[in-house]
Motif scaffolding. Structure first.
Motif, PDB file in Angstrom:
ATOM      1  N   ARG A   2       0.814  -1.226   0.000  1.00 27.25           N
ATOM      2  CA  ARG A   2       0.000   0.000   0.000  1.00 27.25           C
ATOM      3  C   ARG A   2       0.843   1.271   0.000  1.00 27.25           C
ATOM      4  O   ARG A   2       0.303   2.366  -0.126  1.00 27.25           O
ATOM      5  N   ASN A   3       2.129   1.160   0.189  1.00 26.26           N
ATOM      6  CA  ASN A   3       2.995   2.317   0.404  1.00 26.26           C
ATOM      7  C   ASN A   3       3.405   2.929  -0.937  1.00 26.26           C
ATOM      8  O   ASN A   3       4.154   2.330  -1.714  1.00 26.26           O
ATOM      9  N   ARG A   4       2.905   4.146  -1.212  1.00 20.48           N
ATOM     10  CA  ARG A   4       3.229   4.825  -2.468  1.00 20.48           C
ATOM     11  C   ARG A   4       4.671   5.316  -2.502  1.00 20.48           C
ATOM     12  O   ARG A   4       5.146   5.775  -3.548  1.00 20.48           O
ATOM     13  N   GLY A   5       5.375   5.222  -1.382  1.00 20.84           N
ATOM     14  CA  GLY A   5       6.782   5.612  -1.383  1.00 20.84           C
ATOM     15  C   GLY A   5       7.611   4.792  -2.352  1.00 20.84           C
ATOM     16  O   GLY A   5       8.634   5.269  -2.867  1.00 20.84           O
ATOM     17  N   TYR A   6       7.179   3.571  -2.642  1.00 21.14           N
ATOM     18  CA  TYR A   6       7.962   2.711  -3.525  1.00 21.14           C
ATOM     19  C   TYR A   6       7.856   3.115  -4.984  1.00 21.14           C
ATOM     20  O   TYR A   6       8.602   2.597  -5.817  1.00 21.14           O
ATOM     21  N   ILE A   7       6.936   4.020  -5.327  1.00 19.98           N
ATOM     22  CA  ILE A   7       6.932   4.607  -6.670  1.00 19.98           C
ATOM     23  C   ILE A   7       7.456   6.039  -6.607  1.00 19.98           C
ATOM     24  O   ILE A   7       7.246   6.829  -7.531  1.00 19.98           O
ATOM     25  N   GLY A   8       8.131   6.367  -5.497  1.00 24.04           N
ATOM     26  CA  GLY A   8       8.784   7.672  -5.370  1.00 24.04           C
ATOM     27  C   GLY A   8       7.926   8.759  -4.779  1.00 24.04           C
ATOM     28  O   GLY A   8       8.327   9.923  -4.769  1.00 24.04           O
ATOM     29  N   GLU A   9       6.716   8.407  -4.269  1.00 25.06           N
ATOM     30  CA  GLU A   9       5.796   9.403  -3.713  1.00 25.06           C
ATOM     31  C   GLU A   9       5.569   9.109  -2.230  1.00 25.06           C
ATOM     32  O   GLU A   9       4.559   8.517  -1.847  1.00 25.06           O
ATOM     33  N   LEU A  10       6.503   9.493  -1.390  1.00 29.03           N
ATOM     34  CA  LEU A  10       6.397   9.241   0.044  1.00 29.03           C
ATOM     35  C   LEU A  10       5.445  10.258   0.675  1.00 29.03           C
ATOM     36  O   LEU A  10       5.667  11.462   0.599  1.00 29.03           O
ATOM     37  N   ILE A  66       6.671  13.754  -0.657  1.00 25.14           N
ATOM     38  CA  ILE A  66       8.103  13.999  -0.818  1.00 25.14           C
ATOM     39  C   ILE A  66       8.652  13.012  -1.837  1.00 25.14           C
ATOM     40  O   ILE A  66       8.351  11.813  -1.777  1.00 25.14           O
ATOM     41  N   ARG A  67       9.434  13.516  -2.756  1.00 28.18           N
ATOM     42  CA  ARG A  67       9.997  12.674  -3.805  1.00 28.18           C
ATOM     43  C   ARG A  67      11.236  11.944  -3.301  1.00 28.18           C
ATOM     44  O   ARG A  67      12.154  12.559  -2.763  1.00 28.18           O
ATOM     45  N   ILE A  68      11.231  10.622  -3.475  1.00 33.72           N
ATOM     46  CA  ILE A  68      12.385   9.788  -3.152  1.00 33.72           C
ATOM     47  C   ILE A  68      12.620   8.862  -4.336  1.00 33.72           C
ATOM     48  O   ILE A  68      11.748   8.721  -5.197  1.00 33.72           O
ATOM     49  N   PRO A  69      13.792   8.224  -4.419  1.00 31.20           N
ATOM     50  CA  PRO A  69      14.050   7.329  -5.560  1.00 31.20           C
ATOM     51  C   PRO A  69      13.046   6.179  -5.607  1.00 31.20           C
ATOM     52  O   PRO A  69      12.863   5.472  -4.614  1.00 31.20           O
ATOM     53  N   PRO A  70      12.357   5.986  -6.725  1.00 29.15           N
ATOM     54  CA  PRO A  70      11.384   4.883  -6.816  1.00 29.15           C
ATOM     55  C   PRO A  70      12.096   3.536  -6.934  1.00 29.15           C
ATOM     56  O   PRO A  70      13.193   3.443  -7.492  1.00 29.15           O
ATOM     57  N   LEU A  71      11.449   2.496  -6.427  1.00 30.51           N
ATOM     58  CA  LEU A  71      11.988   1.142  -6.524  1.00 30.51           C
ATOM     59  C   LEU A  71      11.236   0.303  -7.546  1.00 30.51           C
ATOM     60  O   LEU A  71      11.751  -0.720  -8.005  1.00 30.51           O
ATOM     61  N   ILE A  72       9.999   0.682  -7.874  1.00 30.81           N
ATOM     62  CA  ILE A  72       9.207  -0.056  -8.864  1.00 30.81           C
ATOM     63  C   ILE A  72       8.610   0.940  -9.838  1.00 30.81           C
ATOM     64  O   ILE A  72       8.541   2.138  -9.562  1.00 30.81           O
ATOM     65  N   THR A  73       8.153   0.441 -10.968  1.00 30.93           N
ATOM     66  CA  THR A  73       7.528   1.301 -11.973  1.00 30.93           C
ATOM     67  C   THR A  73       6.068   1.552 -11.612  1.00 30.93           C
ATOM     68  O   THR A  73       5.443   0.778 -10.883  1.00 30.93           O
TER      69      THR A  73
END
Length: 543
Positions: free
Chosen positions: A241-249, A287-294
């Motif tokens: 559920r964590n949108r941080g993994y697409i770079g949107e924390l 906050i933008r962070i490096p995404p891990l998945i597309t």
């Protein structure tokens, strides 16, 4: 004949309270408070010895609290109050009034209890006197401590909010798949964990449930972010559920005020549940962070997770309960009673206020109420076509296999990535096992202890080897996909011939089915029913 003088017992209770922010700002550690309070207790004993003119024996009893001073009901403070009532010590010693309590009302209540028991209340850093003036200064000191605590919280909150608005992380980042450098405040993908995050999402896209994914992680011996050896379904669900993994924390999403204080209380004394309240969406900050998945993989996983709950709805009465999805927002479509339509269907996202009163605006208004009977009849006609029209069935199987054939390159890439990840994990586990064996060979560890330590590694290595063997077999099947496609088409042709001879019998059996029989057959054949406006429907059959 010499007379012996018996020493008088002087009983002093020492109350110590410590919290993280106090240690950081003022050095209020437990040893420092203990030393200062013991010195005060010795002075009290000396004064009592001079007053009595007899030797005294000092006895101290410590009460150490590690909870917030805002609470009246603290474990050690409760023990101190009971001790004062039962033993009536000579004095109660505390370092400072703000150690005694951060809430004025609580400190006054306890101070009155102590004084009513005939016990003196003494502070190392405050001259407390049992006079109107002394009580006034004591109350002022407590009010200042309470104000200081409130201002500290206000400054901390303002600082965090400012850092968030500037695009920074207020308290760092402790999220599986990432590593955070506190010196440079930089967020980077973790070289090992990031690959496991990608694999978790790939497993979810394949349709694996969260418990199945957790089981695979446990079998592979993957450690959690905190170093735990056990994964749970809730942990996996939070990752998915964590949108941080697409770079949107998303930060500033939850309001946790008061939870820390409540957590320190026994369960029977808590006045609220330990659940963070969700703030209004307009207060969230991304906050933008490096995404891990597309984003494509994220959307695919969310779509799969929306359709998975259909398996939990198999016992409902509707022919299509749990199978329908909105063709506009992808949300589940539910049966609902309707005044004029009888039973109708509508998108669940049409009524969000039933789940969250803070969001009155529905995210989906595209799918209005529709009568359910025409949709059920359409889906049943499609099932009859599949089972009684051989040409339709052959064409459907061929088209389905062709679509799958188009996905073979991405499927092969995903399987190869998973194989590489598991092979690296196997080598890491073999290396750890080898280190333990080397220690055993040196004689530094008892063999029985080493055997118990090696058992989890042996199980994980066996599981990894089995999984690697299975993946290699699947990769071989994918490589043989063209031949598989031709075989499937041939099987469909043979099935057409067989069905052609039994079509009349199939039609008769379908006509005899009751509602429960139809429902079971639908769930055996249909994967999803996508509903659009004006009763337009798309039926996806299971493979």
């Amino acid at each position: 004949m010499a007379l012996t003088t018996t020493a008088v017992l002087v009983l002093v209770a020492i109350y110590i309270r410590v919290s993280t922010e106090d240690q950081a700002r003022r050095g209020y550690s437990i040893p420092e408070q203990r030393a200062a309070c013991l010195e005060m207790a010795r002075r009290i004993a000396e004064q009592e010895e001079q007053r009595l003119g007899r030797p005294v024996q000092l006895q101290t009893v410590e009460f150490v609290d590690t909870v917030s001073g805002e609470l009246l009901e603290r474990p050690e403070l409760d023990r101190l109050r009971e001790f004062v009532r039962q033993q009536r010590p000579h004095a109660v010693v505390c370092l400072d009034p703000d150690r005694f309590s951060r809430a004025t009302y609580a400190a006054i209540i306890v101070a009155n209890e102590i004084e009513n028991a005939g016990t003196a209340l003494r502070f190392v850093q405050h001259d407390y006197q049992k006079t109107p003036e002394g009580r006034l200064f004591f109350t002022l000191r407590l009010a200042i401590a309470e104000y200081d605590k409130a201002k500290l919280l206000e400054r901390s909150t303002r600082g965090k909010r400012g850092k968030i608005q500037a695009g920074g992380l207020p308290t760092g980042l402790n999220m599986f798949g990432y590593q955070y450098d506190r010196l440079t405040q930089e967020v980077r993908p973790h070289p090992v964990e990031a690959r496991w995050v990608q694999q978790i999402f790939l497993w979810a896209a394949e349709g694996l449930g969260v418990q199945q994914i957790a089981n695979r992680l446990n079998e592979a011996g993957v450690r959690t972010k905190r170093g735990g050896a056990r994964w749970y379904r809730g942990t996996v669900a939070k990752i998915l559920r964590n949108r941080g993994y697409i770079g949107e924390l998303q930060v500033n999403r939850y309001d946790a005020r008061g939870i820390g204080v409540q957590r320190q209380l026994p369960k029977t004394r808590r006045t609220r549940v330990l659940t963070q309240a969700e703030r209004p969406r307009e207060e969230w900050v991304t906050i933008r962070i490096p995404p891990l998945i597309t984003r494509e993989l994220w959307d695919e996983v969310q779509a799969v997770r929306r359709t998975n709950p259909r398996r939990l709805a198999q016992q409902r009465d509707g022919l299509l309960s749990g199978l329908m999805a909105c063709g506009y927002c992808g949300g589940p479509v539910h049966y609902r009673p309707h005044k004029t339509l009888g039973h109708a269907i509508c998108c669940a996202n049409r009524y969000p206020y039933q789940r969250d009163l803070k969001r009155p605006e529905p995210p989906c208004r595209e799918l209005p109420h529709q009568p359910v009977r025409p949709i059920e009849e359409y889906v049943w006609r499609q099932i009859e076509l599949v089972l009684t029209d051989p040409e339709y069935l052959v064409q459907y199987i061929a088209d389905r296999q062709r679509r799958r054939q188009q996905k073979v390159p991405s499927l092969a890439t995903g399987l190869q990535r998973e194989l590489s990840l598991l092979e690296d994990q196997l080598q890491a586990k073999l290396l750890e096992q080898g280190r333990i064996l080397a220690v055993v060979a040196s004689g530094a560890v008892d063999p029985q202890v080493a055997e118990a330590a090696l058992k989890p590694y042996q199980e994980q290595i066996a599981s990894l080897r089995e999984r690697i063997s299975d993946l290699k077999h699947r990769i071989g099947l994918v490589a043989d996909s063209e031949q598989q496609y031709q075989r499937t088409v041939q099987q469909a042709t043979d099935l057409r011939t067989a069905l052609g001879q039994e079509v009349d019998a199939v039609r008769r059996n379908l006509a005899r089915l009751g509602h429960r029989g139809k429902q079971l057959l639908v769930r055996k054949l249909v994967e999803r029913v996508v509903v659009f406006r004006e009763q337009r429907v798309e039926v996806d059959f299971l493979a």
